[in-house]
Design a protein around this motif. Sequence first.
Motif, PDB file in Angstrom:
ATOM      1  N   PHE A 110       0.799  -1.216   0.000  1.00 24.40           N
ATOM      2  CA  PHE A 110       0.000   0.000   0.000  1.00 24.40           C
ATOM      3  C   PHE A 110       0.837   1.274   0.000  1.00 24.40           C
ATOM      4  O   PHE A 110       0.309   2.355   0.224  1.00 24.40           O
ATOM      5  CB  PHE A 110      -0.962   0.013   1.195  1.00 24.40           C
ATOM      6  N   GLY A 111       2.124   1.170  -0.268  1.00 21.93           N
ATOM      7  CA  GLY A 111       2.965   2.360  -0.344  1.00 21.93           C
ATOM      8  C   GLY A 111       2.521   3.299  -1.453  1.00 21.93           C
ATOM      9  O   GLY A 111       2.545   4.518  -1.306  1.00 21.93           O
ATOM     10  N   TRP A 112       2.070   2.732  -2.560  1.00 20.53           N
ATOM     11  CA  TRP A 112       1.583   3.542  -3.680  1.00 20.53           C
ATOM     12  C   TRP A 112       0.384   4.373  -3.259  1.00 20.53           C
ATOM     13  O   TRP A 112       0.207   5.506  -3.705  1.00 20.53           O
ATOM     14  CB  TRP A 112       1.197   2.641  -4.861  1.00 20.53           C
ATOM     15  N   PHE A 113      -0.464   3.829  -2.361  1.00 21.61           N
ATOM     16  CA  PHE A 113      -1.643   4.553  -1.918  1.00 21.61           C
ATOM     17  C   PHE A 113      -1.254   5.778  -1.098  1.00 21.61           C
ATOM     18  O   PHE A 113      -1.848   6.844  -1.239  1.00 21.61           O
ATOM     19  CB  PHE A 113      -2.536   3.629  -1.100  1.00 21.61           C
ATOM     20  N   PHE A 114      -0.241   5.636  -0.261  1.00 21.45           N
ATOM     21  CA  PHE A 114       0.245   6.763   0.533  1.00 21.45           C
ATOM     22  C   PHE A 114       0.745   7.875  -0.381  1.00 21.45           C
ATOM     23  O   PHE A 114       0.450   9.047  -0.182  1.00 21.45           O
ATOM     24  CB  PHE A 114       1.360   6.296   1.469  1.00 21.45           C
ATOM     25  N   ILE A 115       1.495   7.504  -1.403  1.00 16.78           N
ATOM     26  CA  ILE A 115       2.023   8.498  -2.343  1.00 16.78           C
ATOM     27  C   ILE A 115       0.883   9.190  -3.081  1.00 16.78           C
ATOM     28  O   ILE A 115       0.850  10.413  -3.196  1.00 16.78           O
ATOM     29  CB  ILE A 115       3.014   7.841  -3.319  1.00 16.78           C
ATOM     30  N   VAL A 116      -0.080   8.428  -3.568  1.00 16.85           N
ATOM     31  CA  VAL A 116      -1.208   9.008  -4.297  1.00 16.85           C
ATOM     32  C   VAL A 116      -2.036   9.907  -3.386  1.00 16.85           C
ATOM     33  O   VAL A 116      -2.497  10.965  -3.798  1.00 16.85           O
ATOM     34  CB  VAL A 116      -2.087   7.891  -4.902  1.00 16.85           C
ATOM     35  N   ALA A 117      -2.196   9.510  -2.134  1.00 17.35           N
ATOM     36  CA  ALA A 117      -3.040  10.267  -1.219  1.00 17.35           C
ATOM     37  C   ALA A 117      -2.425  11.597  -0.808  1.00 17.35           C
ATOM     38  O   ALA A 117      -3.134  12.565  -0.562  1.00 17.35           O
ATOM     39  CB  ALA A 117      -3.338   9.431   0.019  1.00 17.35           C
ATOM     40  N   PHE A 118      -1.099  11.662  -0.745  1.00 15.25           N
ATOM     41  CA  PHE A 118      -0.484  12.856  -0.191  1.00 15.25           C
ATOM     42  C   PHE A 118       0.334  13.679  -1.176  1.00 15.25           C
ATOM     43  O   PHE A 118       0.879  14.715  -0.799  1.00 15.25           O
ATOM     44  CB  PHE A 118       0.378  12.482   1.026  1.00 15.25           C
ATOM     45  N   VAL A 119       0.431  13.256  -2.398  1.00 13.72           N
ATOM     46  CA  VAL A 119       1.135  14.051  -3.395  1.00 13.72           C
ATOM     47  C   VAL A 119       0.101  14.871  -4.145  1.00 13.72           C
ATOM     48  O   VAL A 119      -0.837  14.343  -4.722  1.00 13.72           O
ATOM     49  CB  VAL A 119       1.926  13.148  -4.377  1.00 13.72           C
ATOM     50  N   ARG A 120       0.282  16.159  -4.113  1.00  8.37           N
ATOM     51  CA  ARG A 120      -0.661  17.059  -4.781  1.00  8.37           C
ATOM     52  C   ARG A 120      -0.154  17.360  -6.166  1.00  8.37           C
ATOM     53  O   ARG A 120       0.954  17.871  -6.348  1.00  8.37           O
ATOM     54  CB  ARG A 120      -0.801  18.338  -3.975  1.00  8.37           C
ATOM     55  N   VAL A 121      -0.963  17.085  -7.151  1.00  7.38           N
ATOM     56  CA  VAL A 121      -0.585  17.354  -8.532  1.00  7.38           C
ATOM     57  C   VAL A 121      -1.179  18.710  -8.905  1.00  7.38           C
ATOM     58  O   VAL A 121      -2.373  18.925  -8.807  1.00  7.38           O
ATOM     59  CB  VAL A 121      -1.122  16.259  -9.473  1.00  7.38           C
ATOM     60  N   THR A 122      -0.312  19.603  -9.318  1.00  6.52           N
ATOM     61  CA  THR A 122      -0.796  20.922  -9.733  1.00  6.52           C
ATOM     62  C   THR A 122      -0.779  20.999 -11.262  1.00  6.52           C
ATOM     63  O   THR A 122       0.114  20.481 -11.903  1.00  6.52           O
ATOM     64  CB  THR A 122       0.111  22.033  -9.160  1.00  6.52           C
ATOM     65  N   PRO A 123      -1.795  21.620 -11.830  1.00  6.94           N
ATOM     66  CA  PRO A 123      -1.829  21.739 -13.289  1.00  6.94           C
ATOM     67  C   PRO A 123      -0.706  22.680 -13.757  1.00  6.94           C
ATOM     68  O   PRO A 123      -0.334  23.625 -13.059  1.00  6.94           O
ATOM     69  CB  PRO A 123      -3.200  22.308 -13.572  1.00  6.94           C
ATOM     70  N   HIS A 124      -0.197  22.384 -14.939  1.00  7.28           N
ATOM     71  CA  HIS A 124       0.847  23.239 -15.506  1.00  7.28           C
ATOM     72  C   HIS A 124       0.254  24.552 -15.956  1.00  7.28           C
ATOM     73  O   HIS A 124      -0.815  24.609 -16.524  1.00  7.28           O
ATOM     74  CB  HIS A 124       1.514  22.539 -16.706  1.00  7.28           C
ATOM     75  N   GLU A 125       0.986  25.621 -15.671  1.00 11.12           N
ATOM     76  CA  GLU A 125       0.518  26.942 -16.103  1.00 11.12           C
ATOM     77  C   GLU A 125       0.897  27.157 -17.555  1.00 11.12           C
ATOM     78  O   GLU A 125       1.987  26.843 -17.975  1.00 11.12           O
ATOM     79  CB  GLU A 125       1.116  28.024 -15.220  1.00 11.12           C
ATOM     80  N   ALA A 126      -0.031  27.689 -18.317  1.00  9.95           N
ATOM     81  CA  ALA A 126       0.214  27.900 -19.748  1.00  9.95           C
ATOM     82  C   ALA A 126       0.856  29.241 -19.992  1.00  9.95           C
ATOM     83  O   ALA A 126       0.779  30.162 -19.283  1.00  9.95           O
ATOM     84  CB  ALA A 126      -1.079  27.802 -20.520  1.00  9.95           C
TER      85      ALA A 126
END
Length: 126
Positions: A110-126
């Motif tokens: 479940f390490g992948w779940f921890f990463i997915v849960a706490f890594v915030r993906v920000t959209p790229h600015e155009a």
Amino acid sequence: AGSSTPTLVFALASSLTTTRQPHEMDLNEIRRCDEHPDVDFSDEKEIARFVRPRKWFALDIGNVKVLRINWVSTCLAIAILWGFVIAALDDPVGIEKELGIWQKWVSVNFGWFFIVAFVRVTPHEA
């Protein structure tokens, strides 16, 4: 003879649906709690809409609300917690090794779940 069977089945089904108890809900009436923006969970009547009455325990002393719990989940949690406590008191070294194995298994699976849960993906600015 073939035309009487669907009528009989319909009559049985309709008689089954009309024998519901007043506190039971139809499947069409069941909604998730977050689908009710106007729900005030400080009001016990609102909570009763979401909790089965047989699983709800309320204790009042005079006019003071002392305890409000779902007794089934509370008893299950107490049993699991005391199971760990008794196992740790009975064999501290063995439980430490066993919990180390469990921790490793959870980390690997479940390490992948921890990463997915706490890594915030920000959209790229155009």
